[in-house]
Scaffold this motif. Structure first.
Motif, PDB file in Angstrom:
ATOM      1  N   ARG A  85       0.841  -1.197   0.000  1.00 55.69           N
ATOM      2  CA  ARG A  85       0.000   0.000   0.000  1.00 55.69           C
ATOM      3  C   ARG A  85       0.875   1.244   0.000  1.00 55.69           C
ATOM      4  N   ARG A  86       0.397   2.304  -0.666  1.00 57.94           N
ATOM      5  CA  ARG A  86       1.066   3.600  -0.665  1.00 57.94           C
ATOM      6  C   ARG A  86       0.147   4.646  -0.044  1.00 57.94           C
ATOM      7  N   TYR A  87       0.745   5.558   0.708  1.00 61.29           N
ATOM      8  CA  TYR A  87       0.022   6.727   1.236  1.00 61.29           C
ATOM      9  C   TYR A  87       0.773   7.989   0.799  1.00 61.29           C
ATOM     10  N   VAL A  88       0.059   8.947   0.261  1.00 63.26           N
ATOM     11  CA  VAL A  88       0.619  10.263  -0.071  1.00 63.26           C
ATOM     12  C   VAL A  88      -0.206  11.294   0.661  1.00 63.26           C
ATOM     13  N   GLY A  89       0.448  12.051   1.534  1.00 66.62           N
ATOM     14  CA  GLY A  89      -0.286  13.004   2.351  1.00 66.62           C
ATOM     15  C   GLY A  89      -1.337  12.345   3.220  1.00 66.62           C
ATOM     16  N   GLY A  90      -1.056  11.120   3.656  1.00 60.92           N
ATOM     17  CA  GLY A  90      -1.968  10.405   4.534  1.00 60.92           C
ATOM     18  C   GLY A  90      -3.120   9.714   3.842  1.00 60.92           C
ATOM     19  N   LEU A  91      -3.214   9.831   2.532  1.00 60.50           N
ATOM     20  CA  LEU A  91      -4.297   9.210   1.765  1.00 60.50           C
ATOM     21  C   LEU A  91      -3.748   8.064   0.923  1.00 60.50           C
ATOM     22  N   GLU A  92      -4.490   6.981   0.844  1.00 61.08           N
ATOM     23  CA  GLU A  92      -4.086   5.893  -0.033  1.00 61.08           C
ATOM     24  C   GLU A  92      -4.029   6.395  -1.465  1.00 61.08           C
ATOM     25  N   ALA A  93      -2.963   6.055  -2.160  1.00 61.24           N
ATOM     26  CA  ALA A  93      -2.765   6.563  -3.515  1.00 61.24           C
ATOM     27  C   ALA A  93      -2.249   5.463  -4.437  1.00 61.24           C
TER      28      ALA A  93
END
Length: 403
Positions: A395-403
């Motif tokens: 999983r990836r998070y960018v700025g706390g959101l899954e992306a």
């Protein structure tokens, strides 16, 4: 009580900060609020909090989002046919004389629309994202005229808005002399410095200024003129330095306080010492080393002994490094350049952030940093360097959101 939007728990953390190898926390948790890390540490020390959502990660490893700090992601066409020709015995010079090489990329990039360039770059970006990238640097340099250089930079900005990654742009006007200026390179240097760069800056398209300093490209004097203009505009600089010969690029980068000197296979100890004194990051590009079948290794021992920060990047481009995997770059940095897995991961996080001037925002798992992080299906961080081509991302998070 700490307020948070998201709690990540039941995970192992490679924070890349602190004295432990990888900054490891073996039973950790992260609180994220407003797109930033609000708290990170051992789960047993988790502060009292009110959290909107919880993700349990079942013991998986979490690292900072990977940062690809040197790419040429936006370009038209490809040069796979030339790759095939070289394997069949044609030399780069023969291909270039027949209209190939960078000239073919320039022609294809000039002909492509912004939408077409965006679509092709997004395909390559998917490879980077699938290998944990959350921030990518994108250079111009395949336009070599005003309209196309600006077009490339506008596409890079669009990728930053729509691509699920953070983007930093670099103006690479002094990359090669375009065909129409072959008989008057001075006119092109003037155009690149005095016309295209100010126009790109005025549109807000430039985060840094880059150049290719080599006998086959541009001289120290020409690059110095470009860097003087960048300085006047308040823009940081970086440099393709000493890739094919000792052209004094490392020392030139140090003289201008560059963010980074990239490639540096042929840099001397004097150049490395100057980089150390100026705080210039050495960006290692093992994909280009592999694809060009180079034999002159970067001076890794000198970089270590002088404590120069070493970053690792893909150099994704159509000619010399068609590499769209950040974990592959990490593996190659270990296998070819003998970096340790921890050095290579640090090169793709902490030191890559420094090489983009973003150390205060990304690169480690620390309170106040952007919540750009990656969850991996691995048992040890060294697996990121060990497996070549395996799907490790969970999983990836960018700025706390899954992306």
């Amino acid at each position: 009580m700490t307020r948070a939007d998201l709690l990540l728990t039941d995970c192992r953390l490679a924070t890349m900060a602190g004295p432990e190898p990888y900054g490891a926390i073996h039973d950790g948790a992260i609180l994220i609020a407003d797109g930033r890390i609000a708290w990170v540490g051992p789960r047993a020390d988790l502060p009292e909090h009110r959290t909107a959502e919880t993700h349990r990660l079942d013991g998986r490893w979490v690292t900072p989002g990977l940062i690809d700090c040197h790419t040429h992601l936006v370009f038209g066409g490809d040069r796979s046919g030339e790759f095939e020709q070289r394997l069949e015995g044609a030399t780069y010079e023969e291909i270039a004389r027949a209209g190939g090489g960078i000239v073919s990329s320039v022609r294809a990039t000039r002909e492509a629309s912004e939408d077409r360039l965006f679509a092709s770059a997004m395909r390559r970006l998917e490879g980077l994202k699938a290998t944990g990238v959350t921030t990518v640097e994108i250079k111009s340099g395949y336009g070599l005229d005003r309209d196309t250089e600006l077009k490339m930079l506008r596409v890079a900005r669009r990728i930053g808005r729509e691509g699920g990654v953070r983007v930093r742009t670099s103006y690479l006007g002094l990359h090669a002399v375009p065909p129409e200026h072959r008989q008057d390179r001075a006119a092109y240097v003037d155009l690149a410095i005095d016309d295209i760069l100010p126009a790109a800056h005025a549109e807000g398209l430039v985060d840094a200024v880059d150049a290719y300093c080599e006998p086959i490209a541009f001289s120290e004097a020409e690059v110095a003129r470009l860097f003087d203009k960048a300085r006047a505009l308040g823009l940081p600089v970086k440099l393709h330095a000493d890739q094919l010969s000792d052209g004094g690029g490392a020392a030139l980068a140090a003289r201008y306080g560059a963010l980074s000197a990239d490639h540096i296979e042929h840099s001397t100890e004097a150049g490395i010492r100057a980089m150390a004194e100026a705080g210039v990051v050495a960006v290692l590009l093992p994909g280009a080393f592999l694809m060009l079948r180079e034999t002159k290794l970067p001076p890794i021992d000198l970089l270590r002994s002088h404590r120069v920060a070493m970053a690792v990047a893909t150099d994704c481009n159509p000619g010399t490094s068609p590499v769209a995997s950040m974990t592959a770059a990490i593996t190659l940095a270990c296998v070819q350049f003998r970096l340790t897995p921890e050095e290579a991961l640090r090169g793709a996080t902490v030191n890559a952030a420094k090489g983009l001037g973003l150390s205060d925002r990304i690169g480690t798992l620390e309170p106040g940093k952007a919540a750009d992080l990656v969850v991996w299906d691995i048992e040890r961080p060294a697996e990121l360097a060990y497996w070549l081509g395996a799907p490790l991302l969970w999983r990836r998070y960018v700025g706390g959101l899954e992306a």
